[in-house]
Design a protein around this motif. Structure first.
Motif, mmCIF file in Angstrom:
data_model
loop_
_atom_site.group_PDB
_atom_site.id
_atom_site.type_symbol
_atom_site.label_atom_id
_atom_site.label_comp_id
_atom_site.label_asym_id
_atom_site.label_seq_id
_atom_site.Cartn_x
_atom_site.Cartn_y
_atom_site.Cartn_z
ATOM 1 N N LEU A 26 0.848 -1.186 0.000
ATOM 2 C CA LEU A 26 0.000 0.000 0.000
ATOM 3 C C LEU A 26 0.887 1.241 0.000
ATOM 4 O O LEU A 26 1.987 1.238 0.553
ATOM 5 C CB LEU A 26 -0.931 0.010 1.210
ATOM 6 N N LYS A 28 1.461 5.447 0.528
ATOM 7 C CA LYS A 28 1.068 6.694 1.176
ATOM 8 C C LYS A 28 1.776 7.853 0.478
ATOM 9 O O LYS A 28 3.000 7.852 0.321
ATOM 10 C CB LYS A 28 1.437 6.679 2.655
ATOM 11 N N TYR A 72 -3.574 0.508 12.094
ATOM 12 C CA TYR A 72 -2.618 -0.320 11.373
ATOM 13 C C TYR A 72 -1.426 -0.616 12.279
ATOM 14 O O TYR A 72 -0.512 0.175 12.393
ATOM 15 C CB TYR A 72 -2.143 0.394 10.110
ATOM 16 N N ARG A 81 -7.642 -0.367 5.681
ATOM 17 C CA ARG A 81 -8.500 0.590 4.988
ATOM 18 C C ARG A 81 -7.649 1.317 3.938
ATOM 19 O O ARG A 81 -6.648 1.944 4.279
ATOM 20 C CB ARG A 81 -9.094 1.587 5.983
ATOM 21 N N TYR A 82 -8.068 1.210 2.710
ATOM 22 C CA TYR A 82 -7.296 1.839 1.636
ATOM 23 C C TYR A 82 -8.219 2.175 0.477
ATOM 24 O O TYR A 82 -9.353 1.678 0.374
ATOM 25 C CB TYR A 82 -6.168 0.911 1.162
ATOM 26 N N THR A 83 -7.744 3.030 -0.394
ATOM 27 C CA THR A 83 -8.444 3.404 -1.624
ATOM 28 C C THR A 83 -7.687 2.811 -2.804
ATOM 29 O O THR A 83 -6.469 2.961 -2.911
ATOM 30 C CB THR A 83 -8.518 4.935 -1.773
ATOM 31 N N PRO A 130 -5.320 9.002 3.183
ATOM 32 C CA PRO A 130 -5.610 7.610 2.851
ATOM 33 C C PRO A 130 -4.394 6.882 2.282
ATOM 34 O O PRO A 130 -3.512 7.486 1.671
ATOM 35 C CB PRO A 130 -6.706 7.736 1.796
ATOM 36 N N LEU A 131 -4.386 5.592 2.493
ATOM 37 C CA LEU A 131 -3.430 4.730 1.810
ATOM 38 C C LEU A 131 -4.034 4.334 0.472
ATOM 39 O O LEU A 131 -5.250 4.130 0.352
ATOM 40 C CB LEU A 131 -3.140 3.482 2.641
ATOM 41 N N TRP A 133 -3.845 1.808 -3.102
ATOM 42 C CA TRP A 133 -3.304 0.694 -3.877
ATOM 43 C C TRP A 133 -3.322 1.135 -5.321
ATOM 44 O O TRP A 133 -4.381 1.423 -5.890
ATOM 45 C CB TRP A 133 -4.116 -0.592 -3.704
ATOM 46 N N CYS A 138 2.457 -0.409 -6.655
ATOM 47 C CA CYS A 138 2.326 -1.442 -5.620
ATOM 48 C C CYS A 138 2.645 -2.840 -6.129
ATOM 49 O O CYS A 138 2.723 -3.792 -5.341
ATOM 50 C CB CYS A 138 0.921 -1.407 -5.029
ATOM 51 N N ALA A 161 -11.285 -2.888 -1.127
ATOM 52 C CA ALA A 161 -10.951 -1.475 -0.911
ATOM 53 C C ALA A 161 -12.141 -0.734 -0.307
ATOM 54 O O ALA A 161 -13.298 -0.991 -0.650
ATOM 55 C CB ALA A 161 -10.548 -0.825 -2.227
#
Length: 561
Positions: A26, A28, A72, A81-83, A130-131, A133, A138, A161
Motif C-alpha cells: 500500500l 502513502k 494499522y 482501509r485503503y483506496t 488515505p493509503l 493501492w 504497488c 478497498a
C-alpha cells in the motif's frame, strides 16, 4: 538526504506468500510543497494483517505519519482501509520520476498528474491521509512472477478497498461542464448542446475505453470519479437513463448494467465478452484474464501468460460451455474482420471459438438452448482428448442447395465513400435480381419475400409463395440488422438465413444445447467446421428431436474443429 541516495533507483522487497492471505503493498503520498518532487512510502501488508513499513525506507515510523493510522499495527486483525485507484496508464514511454521510500521510481505522466493533484489539493484539505493501492507502484512490474500472481488476485484488491477512485485526468472546461451536468441530471433532464458535447468528451475515451477498469468498477463498494480537483460520486447516475441520456452516458450505463447484473444474478459470459471485449488492452489474453472475476464461467481460467492467445480463448470457451451447460457461446463465432492483433491468424482458433477482439456480425436474438438440461450430454461435448475438438451430438436435417453471399456492411463501411441506400444494399445481396424490381419492392415498404422469390426463380428454383421467415424478418425493420446473413434454400425446399458465409452443400445440423440450428462444412479429415447459426422456421423449436423420437431421423455424433 544526499543527492546520491535520492537518485538511487527503488528496489522492491519481495512479497511473502507464506501465509494463507494474499500479500500486497500500500502507498502513502507524503505532504510536500507545490512544484516539489512527489514523495511516497510503501508498506507491506496482507489483506487481513498490516505489517511494518518497508525496511528499505530511510524514515522512521513517526515520520511516516503512522499515528494517523492507529488501527494499522501488528495486532490489527481486519483488512486495512485503503483506496484503490482505477486509471489509465497512458504512454509508457512518457514517464516522470517520483520518490518511493527515499529512492527514485518512474511512473507514467498520467499517474504523476494524479499524485501531484492529490498532494497539492486533497491532502491539504483533509485531516486523514488515505493509503492507496496503485498497480503501477504497488506491483513490481519488472517481476513477471509477481505480476501474474497479483493479476490473479486483483479483483479482490478492488473488492476489499474502502473506496475505488476513478481518475479521469486533468480538469478542463469540458470536464467542469460535464460534472456539473451530471450533478443536476436526472432521466428527464434535457441537456443543452454545449452540455452534450462536454459530456461526450468527458465520458467517452480514455478511462472509458479501457478493459481492465471494468472489473475494478464492478467490484467496487463505493465509486468516486475525480477529474483534476473535481469529484463526482457514481451515485448521481442512480436516477436511470432515458434514450437521449443513454446515448450521452452510454459507457456509464453499460458499467451500471454490469455492476447490477453481477450483484443480482451473476454476469453472463457472452454478454460481458461481447460488450467489453473490444475495449483497449495491451494483450489480447487480457480479454479473458481481465473479465474472469466478474464472469462465474471464467473463474476456472487461471491467468497464464505463457499460453498463446488461441489456447486462452479455447480454454475460456470450454469453460463457458462446461459452466453454462449449453452451446449458446457457439452463436458468437461470426466476425467482421481479422483479429485485432493478428495473432489468431498466425495460429487460428477452432471454428467454434469466438474471437472476442473484434465485433461480430449481425443481429441474432437470444434463444434458449434446445434440450440443454442433460448435463452428461454437454459434458460429452468436451470429452475429446484434443481440447480443440468438440463432439457434437445431434441431427443432420438438410443440406444447402443454393445461397447468396452475406449482406456485407462493407458497402457502407468505407469512410471515403458515401453510404449506399437500402436499394443498392439489397441489389448487392441479390445480384441476379433486376434493380428496378428490387426498388419496386423496397419503397415505400420492404417486401423481402418478393425479392427472395424473384432471386430463387432466376436461380432455377421454382417455389410456391415464399413462407415468411417469422423468426427473423418479422422482428427486423432496418436492413442493416441483416448484416452478415446469407439467404439459403435447402435440398428439401426449405428456406432461411445463415449468419455467415454459407456454401452449396453445407450441412444443416440441429444439436443439443444450441438455440439455433448450425451450418457446418465438411473438411478433408472427416470433421466439420462451424460456419454459423441458421434460421429455418421448420427447425427452430425442437422439431428435429421429435423426428428422432418417431424414427424419421437418426442421431449422430460429429467432430467439430
Amino acid at each position: 538526504m544526499d543527492l546520491e541516495t535520492r537518485n538511487e533507483r527503488y528496489v522492491y522487497e519481495a512479497l511473502s506468500y507464506e501465509t494463507h492471505h494474499h500479500p500486497i503493498r500500500l502507498l502513502k503520498v507524503l505532504q510536500g510543497e507545490k512544484g516539489s518532487r512527489i514523495c511516497c512510502e510503501l508498506f507491506h501488508t496482507h489483506l487481513t494483517t498490516f505489517e511494518k513499513p518497508s525496511e528499505d525506507s530511510d524514515s522512521d515510523s513517526d515520520s511516516l505519519g503512522l499515528a494517523a493510522f492507529g488501527e494499522y499495527n501488528d495486532d490489527f486483525e481486519g483488512d486495512p482501509r485503503y483506496t484503490a485507484l482505477s486509471y489509465v496508464w497512458g504512454d509508457h514511454t512518457d514517464t516522470v520520476a517520483i520518490q518511493v521510500c527515499g529512492k527514485e521510481l518512474s511512473v507514467t505522466r498520467n499517474l504523476f498528474k494524479f499524485l501531484e493533484c492529490h498532494r497539492d489539493t486533497f491532502l491539504r484539505n483533509r485531516s486523514t491521509e488515505p493509503l492507496f493501492w496503485i498497480d503501477a507502484i504497488c506491483i513490481d512490474q519488472s517481476n513477471i512472477g509477481e505480476r501474474s500472481r497479483q493479476v490473479e488476485f486483483m479483483a479482490e484488491v478492488y473488492k476489499k478497498a474502502q473506496n475505488v477512485l476513478i481518475w479521469l485526468g486533468e480538469e478542463n472546461e469540458d470536464t467542469s461542464i460535464a460534472f456539473e451536468t451530471a450533478r443536476k441530471w436526472n432521466k428527464d433532464y434535457q441537456v443543452t448542446e454545449k452540455e452534450r458535447q462536454a459530456c461526450c468528451k468527458t465520458f467517452k475515451g480514455g478511462w472509458w475505453d479501457r478493459l481492465w477498469v471494468v472489473q475494478e468498477a464492478v467490484h467496487a463498494r463505493s465509486l468516486l470519479m475525480r477529474c483534476g480537483t473535481l469529484e463526482l460520486s457514481w451515485e448521481f447516475f442512480h436516477g436511470g437513463f432515458n434514450f437521449s441520456t443513454l446515448v450521452l452516458f452510454l459507457n456509464v450505463a453499460m458499467m451500471f448494467a454490469c455492476r447490477k447484473n453481477f450483484r443480482e444474478n451473476g454476469t453472463q459470459a457472452t454478454w460481458v465478452l461481447k460488450s467489453f471485449g473490444r475495449r483497449k488492452c495491451y494483450d489480447p489474453r487480457d480479454i479473458i484474464f481481465a473479465t474472469r472475476s466478474i464472469v462465474p464461467a471464467l473463474v476456472s481460467v487461471v491467468p497464464d501468460y505463457s499460453l498463446c492467445t488461441a489456447d486462452v480463448f479455447i480454454s475460456a470457451t470450454r469453460a463457458i460451455i462446461s459452466h453454462e451447460k449449453n452451446l449458446v457461446v457457439l452463436c458468437t463465432t461470426s466476425r467482421k474482420m481479422p483479429s485485432r492483433w493478428g495473432l489468431l491468424e498466425a495460429r487460428p482458433t477452432p471454428s467454434w471459438v469466438p474471437d472476442w477482439t473484434v465485433e461480430d456480425y449481425g443481429f441474432l436474438a437470444y434463444r434458449p438452448p434446445l434440450e440443454s438440461k442433460d448435463d452428461d450430454r454437454i459434458d460429452d461435448v468436451l470429452s475429446h482428448e484434443d481440447p480443440s475438438i468438440l463432439l457434437l451430438k445431434g441431427v443432420a436435417v438438410d443440406q444447402i442447395f443454393c445461397t447468396t453471399a452475406p449482406l456485407r456492411s462493407v458497402y457502407w463501411e468505407e469512410r471515403s465513400a458515401p453510404e449506399l441506400g437500402v436499394i443498392e444494399q439489397l441489389q448487392n445481396w441479390f445480384p441476379e435480381c433486376d434493380k428496378k424490381f428490387v426498388a419496386h419492392n423496397t419503397r415505400p415498404n420492404l417486401n423481402l419475400n418478393n425479392i427472395i422469390n424473384n432471386w430463387l426463380q432466376r436461380r432455377g428454383k421454382t417455389t410456391p409463395a415464399f413462407r415468411t421467415i417469422k423468426s427473423l424478418v418479422d422482428e427486423i425493420a432496418p436492413v442493416w440488422f441483416l448484416e452478415g446473413y446469407s439467404f439459403i434454400t435447402t435440398q428439401n425446399g426449405r428456406h432461411g438465413f445463415v449468419l455467415g458465409e454459407a456454401k452449396d452443400g453445407d450441412l444443416v445440423f440441429v444439436t443439443y444445447g444450441s438455440g439455433y440450428p448450425l451450418v457446418l462444412r465438411h473438411t478433408d479429415d472427416s470433421s466439420y467446421r462451424l460456419i454459423g447459426c441458421a434460421i429455418i422456421d421448420e427447425f427452430m423449436d425442437g422439431e428435429a428431436f421429435e423426428m428422432v423420437k418417431v424414427g424419421t431421423l437418426d442421431e449422430q455424433t460429429i467432430l467439430l474443429r
